[in-house]
Design a protein around this motif. Structure first.
Motif, PDB file in Angstrom:
ATOM      1  N   GLU A 130       0.798  -1.224   0.000  1.00 34.00           N
ATOM      2  CA  GLU A 130       0.000   0.000   0.000  1.00 34.00           C
ATOM      3  C   GLU A 130       0.833   1.277   0.000  1.00 34.00           C
ATOM      4  O   GLU A 130       0.389   2.296  -0.497  1.00 34.00           O
ATOM      5  N   LEU A 131       2.028   1.210   0.573  1.00 33.42           N
ATOM      6  CA  LEU A 131       2.842   2.425   0.668  1.00 33.42           C
ATOM      7  C   LEU A 131       3.865   2.548  -0.453  1.00 33.42           C
ATOM      8  O   LEU A 131       4.122   3.645  -0.952  1.00 33.42           O
ATOM      9  N   PHE A 132       4.456   1.449  -0.810  1.00 35.25           N
ATOM     10  CA  PHE A 132       5.606   1.520  -1.701  1.00 35.25           C
ATOM     11  C   PHE A 132       5.416   0.783  -3.015  1.00 35.25           C
ATOM     12  O   PHE A 132       6.284   0.810  -3.867  1.00 35.25           O
ATOM     13  N   GLY A 133       4.331   0.092  -3.142  1.00 37.07           N
ATOM     14  CA  GLY A 133       4.102  -0.658  -4.372  1.00 37.07           C
ATOM     15  C   GLY A 133       4.648  -2.066  -4.274  1.00 37.07           C
ATOM     16  O   GLY A 133       5.210  -2.480  -3.271  1.00 37.07           O
ATOM     17  N   ARG A 134       4.489  -2.755  -5.318  1.00 37.24           N
ATOM     18  CA  ARG A 134       4.772  -4.186  -5.347  1.00 37.24           C
ATOM     19  C   ARG A 134       6.253  -4.529  -5.224  1.00 37.24           C
ATOM     20  O   ARG A 134       6.630  -5.554  -4.684  1.00 37.24           O
ATOM     21  N   TRP A 135       7.146  -3.700  -5.721  1.00 29.44           N
ATOM     22  CA  TRP A 135       8.559  -4.049  -5.786  1.00 29.44           C
ATOM     23  C   TRP A 135       9.412  -3.206  -4.842  1.00 29.44           C
ATOM     24  O   TRP A 135      10.483  -2.763  -5.192  1.00 29.44           O
ATOM     25  N   SER A 136       8.969  -3.002  -3.645  1.00 30.45           N
ATOM     26  CA  SER A 136       9.720  -2.154  -2.717  1.00 30.45           C
ATOM     27  C   SER A 136      11.015  -2.845  -2.285  1.00 30.45           C
ATOM     28  O   SER A 136      11.081  -4.058  -2.193  1.00 30.45           O
TER      29      SER A 136
END
Length: 165
Positions: A151-157
């Motif tokens: 939710e905060l950084f996307g799928r590939w954080s």
């Protein structure tokens, strides 16, 4: 954090339990912050989204630190168990291997190097027993941290790529 000379497994288990409790608490705070962020996004209020996202990022940092502390405590417990068992193996097995070499010599048999003897016995399947206790063998799952990554950084954080759950 956890010294090598600490042989108090109960103390290490208590440290782990405390770290798990802190992680659960920080994950609850993180989940509330993420819920607030979802609500702000649904309300489409940019000021609220920014504020709640920043709060969620801070809660994620706290939860990540708590997860790391739990992992350090878990590994310290198992490292101490391994150290104690290694000492026990050396104390119990080395004298037996020395005596075996002497018996082989007394019998006029060729000496079998201990590592060859042990390799033979260790390559056969051994029954695995799960250790008892409250300290997990595997790292704790961190569902709230995974949710925050999405939710905060996307799928590939980068955080998600380094944390193994």
């Amino acid at each position: 954090m956890f010294g090598r000379d600490s042989s108090d497994l109960a103390g290490l288990a208590r440290a782990y339990a405390g770290a798990v409790k802190a992680l659960k608490s920080s994950e609850a705070v993180l989940n509330r912050a993420l819920d607030a962020l979802v609500a702000a996004r649904e309300a489409e209020c940019p000021g609220d989204i920014t504020r709640t996202r920043q709060a969620a990022i801070e809660a994620d940092k706290v939860a990540s630190i708590a997860w790391d502390a739990a992992e350090v405590a878990r590994r310290a417990f198992w490292r101490q168990r391994a150290t104690e068992h290694e000492a026990r193996v050396a104390a119990d097995c080395v004298p037996l291997l020395v005596q075996l070499a002497a018996y082989q010599r007394f019998a006029g048999l060729p000496a079998i190097p201990p590592e060859h003897l042990l390799r033979h016995h260790l390559t056969t399947p051994q029954a695995h027993t799960e250790p008892e206790g409250d300290v997990r063998i595997e790292p704790l799952p961190a569902d709230a941290l995974d949710r925050a990554d999405d939710e905060l950084f996307g799928r590939w954080s980068p955080q998600k790529m380094t944390r193994k759950t």
